[in-house]
Design a protein around this motif. Sequence first.
Motif, PDB file in Angstrom:
ATOM      1  N   VAL A   5       0.849  -1.193   0.000  1.00  0.00           N
ATOM      2  CA  VAL A   5       0.000   0.000   0.000  1.00  0.00           C
ATOM      3  C   VAL A   5       0.886   1.244   0.000  1.00  0.00           C
ATOM      4  O   VAL A   5       0.595   2.222  -0.698  1.00  0.00           O
ATOM      5  CB  VAL A   5      -0.962  -0.009   1.209  1.00  0.00           C
ATOM      6  N   SER A   6       1.984   1.210   0.732  1.00  0.00           N
ATOM      7  CA  SER A   6       2.882   2.376   0.773  1.00  0.00           C
ATOM      8  C   SER A   6       3.474   2.666  -0.611  1.00  0.00           C
ATOM      9  O   SER A   6       3.685   3.833  -0.972  1.00  0.00           O
ATOM     10  CB  SER A   6       3.996   2.177   1.804  1.00  0.00           C
ATOM     11  N   ASP A   7       3.733   1.610  -1.412  1.00  0.00           N
ATOM     12  CA  ASP A   7       4.215   1.826  -2.778  1.00  0.00           C
ATOM     13  C   ASP A   7       3.122   2.462  -3.643  1.00  0.00           C
ATOM     14  O   ASP A   7       3.387   3.359  -4.441  1.00  0.00           O
ATOM     15  CB  ASP A   7       4.684   0.512  -3.419  1.00  0.00           C
ATOM     16  N   VAL A   8       1.890   2.002  -3.485  1.00  0.00           N
ATOM     17  CA  VAL A   8       0.773   2.574  -4.248  1.00  0.00           C
ATOM     18  C   VAL A   8       0.622   4.057  -3.902  1.00  0.00           C
ATOM     19  O   VAL A   8       0.484   4.908  -4.800  1.00  0.00           O
ATOM     20  CB  VAL A   8      -0.550   1.812  -3.984  1.00  0.00           C
ATOM     21  N   VAL A   9       0.690   4.388  -2.616  1.00  0.00           N
ATOM     22  CA  VAL A   9       0.563   5.785  -2.180  1.00  0.00           C
ATOM     23  C   VAL A   9       1.703   6.620  -2.775  1.00  0.00           C
ATOM     24  O   VAL A   9       1.465   7.707  -3.306  1.00  0.00           O
ATOM     25  CB  VAL A   9       0.542   5.891  -0.638  1.00  0.00           C
ATOM     26  N   SER A  10       2.928   6.102  -2.739  1.00  0.00           N
ATOM     27  CA  SER A  10       4.074   6.833  -3.310  1.00  0.00           C
ATOM     28  C   SER A  10       3.896   7.075  -4.802  1.00  0.00           C
ATOM     29  O   SER A  10       4.201   8.160  -5.307  1.00  0.00           O
ATOM     30  CB  SER A  10       5.373   6.049  -3.092  1.00  0.00           C
ATOM     31  N   LEU A  12       1.011   7.194  -6.527  1.00  0.00           N
ATOM     32  CA  LEU A  12      -0.063   8.169  -6.735  1.00  0.00           C
ATOM     33  C   LEU A  12       0.398   9.583  -6.389  1.00  0.00           C
ATOM     34  O   LEU A  12       0.100  10.539  -7.117  1.00  0.00           O
ATOM     35  CB  LEU A  12      -1.296   7.781  -5.932  1.00  0.00           C
ATOM     36  N   GLN A  13       1.143   9.730  -5.300  1.00  0.00           N
ATOM     37  CA  GLN A  13       1.665  11.043  -4.924  1.00  0.00           C
ATOM     38  C   GLN A  13       2.604  11.580  -6.007  1.00  0.00           C
ATOM     39  O   GLN A  13       2.536  12.752  -6.370  1.00  0.00           O
ATOM     40  CB  GLN A  13       2.422  10.975  -3.593  1.00  0.00           C
TER      41      GLN A  13
END
Length: 110
Positions: A5-10, A12-13
């Motif tokens: 999830v942290s990779d997905v957030v990075s 998208l950001q």
Amino acid sequence: SVIAVSDVVSILQHFAIQGTVNKETSGIYNMGGKDRTSRYDMAMAVAERFQFDKTFVMKKQKATMPPGSVPSPLDISMDSSKLAKILGRESMMGLEGIISETFPQSMEKP
């Protein structure tokens, strides 16, 4: 491929801030984790993390399962190296890192 999830957030950001307006970053990206991982591999990793009895994890080959309502290839892993390069990384997080991040030590059973 399983992705953190942290990779997905990075990801998208990055694209929300940087956009995709130049030639180098425009295009289609595969968003997947570092490792080719089956549901069985994920279940075994979680069982190991919590010291559960792994004999309860059943291995089934997708080819032996009845077809679902949507056709799907046997291997749905993706090459996300193009995306990793844009983000300035060697690769996305692998299964071991995802398990550690998702289930920190404090959540392990005593």
